[in-house]
Design an enzyme around this catalytic site. Sequence first.
Site: not given
Length: 566
Positions: A235, A353, A447
């Site tokens: 990320s 995600e 995610h």
Amino acid sequence: MLTGFSAGRWQMMPKPGVIALLVLVCMPLLVVGCATEQAGKPVGEIVTDTPAGAIRGQNMGDVAVYRGIPYALPPEGARRWMPPQAVPDWEGERDALAFGPACPQPASLPGNIYATELGAVDEDCLSLNVWTPENAENAPVFVWIHGGSLTTGAGSLDMYDGARMAREQGLVVVTINYRLGVLGYLAHPGLSAESEQGISGNYGLMDQILALEWVKRNISAFGGDADNVTVAGESAGALSVVMLMTSPKAKGLFDKAIAESAYMVTMASLKEQRNGLPSAEATGEALARKMGAEDVDALRAMSADKLVNLSRKAGYFPFPVIDGVYETGQMVEVFDKGEQAPVPVLAGFNEGEIRSLRFLLPPIPKNTEAYEAAIRNGYGELSDRYLEIYPSDNLEASMLAATRDAMYGWTAERLAASQTAYGHPSFFYLFDHSYPAADRLGLRAFHASEIPYVFGTMKKAVAPWPEIPDTEEERALSEDMMQYWASFARDGQPVADGAPEWPAYGNTGTGMVFAEQPKTWDLLARERFDLHEEVVCRRRAAGNVPWNWNVGILSPPLPPKEAACE
């Protein structure tokens, strides 16, 4: 803490059109004390002599860990919003038995599955941690940059524990802290005036570069190979990996790159309005006014906690800046010119995600007609392609997929495609694995959910994280992923015993899918990538609109066709 977008709600996000990580032969590791036994081996303290000075860590038998090693002087007082300054070499022994404080950051919001206990938080936070296997010599080095929107997180989180990767895969693992939020990325004309280079912002990126310089100089003393360093992150950590790949200041500091759920966003220029974004200095000035600060002195007079809280209330969202020194152009443009780091890449994204990042999802239209009308208004002659990929028969599913693909899927494949085009082996993946606790929350392959499998830290993924069952199947998937990631760090080729061969990305867009077991998939995500690549290309050519955030029903009318984009 792990999410690339963990702080804020949809209303706090940047709005469309406004937006905008020699073995010292004569100095072996010395065991200096024993306390208990672990796996039949002594556990105690250990001292390692490094070029920076002697460091006392913890010996756990087959792995040694050194926590909280400072690589920079405290970035506080007059050093706040200054390039990091390396810690001077020291005499005697320095303890590295406890993790250093996390960098100042906002508290986790209620209901956040990424919430975790940080321990101490302080501006004096620029430290790193090292795990090294027993008798390591010229071992590959794995440097992990944590995620958290450039706003939250720390290298000390349990999920990033490097012990298993060191013990079982033979890696020297390093995790780092870097400045976050307004303390890490504020640009302001007053700060630029103080700089010899006339720049501001990017302080968190500067920290990461200094940490890599520390690794380059000192890691051989821990048994690591300074000429075989992989920089990795998830990320915001993966965004940082991409920033390091495009930064001239980071050239030569790493040899491979792993980007898990990166996002190649539109960046603001330091002093000019470009790509539909105000200058970073103008944004910084506006933020200072909202916080009641007339100048840089007033900002420095505020406590770190006050700055963090006020900037959050003001809706500040940190991003790197094109300053002409640390970043010379938009990331995608640097890749197009072939000016990025010439290293092998492993990049991918997760199927779910946005399932844990729903604040990135705009309100769902009332009906299919409204959805289709918005898409046709935004995508013009591309709308039929768009609606075929993201149809109106399940609006929520299509919007989750479109936002995922435009941000994370496009970025991952763009990295693999760009490196492949310049002859650097690249490997592409999709993580599409789930388990009962995640399914009950509607969070299949959410995610950051791949991280515990990569580090082998599934037992450390505790509530509010959905509990991963301790089953043979889950352990087998984690073992495969650890081996793939470690072998890539070792020699640039991801390999796992008894698992499928992972082919390099090529013309067919071959990728690896991690579901119940790993499997290869030709043309993985290719039609989705091609659509978003054309959209980004047109917006870049127009030069007056950002290419992120304004996805799907939020898309402004697409700029005209460009021959170079077809």
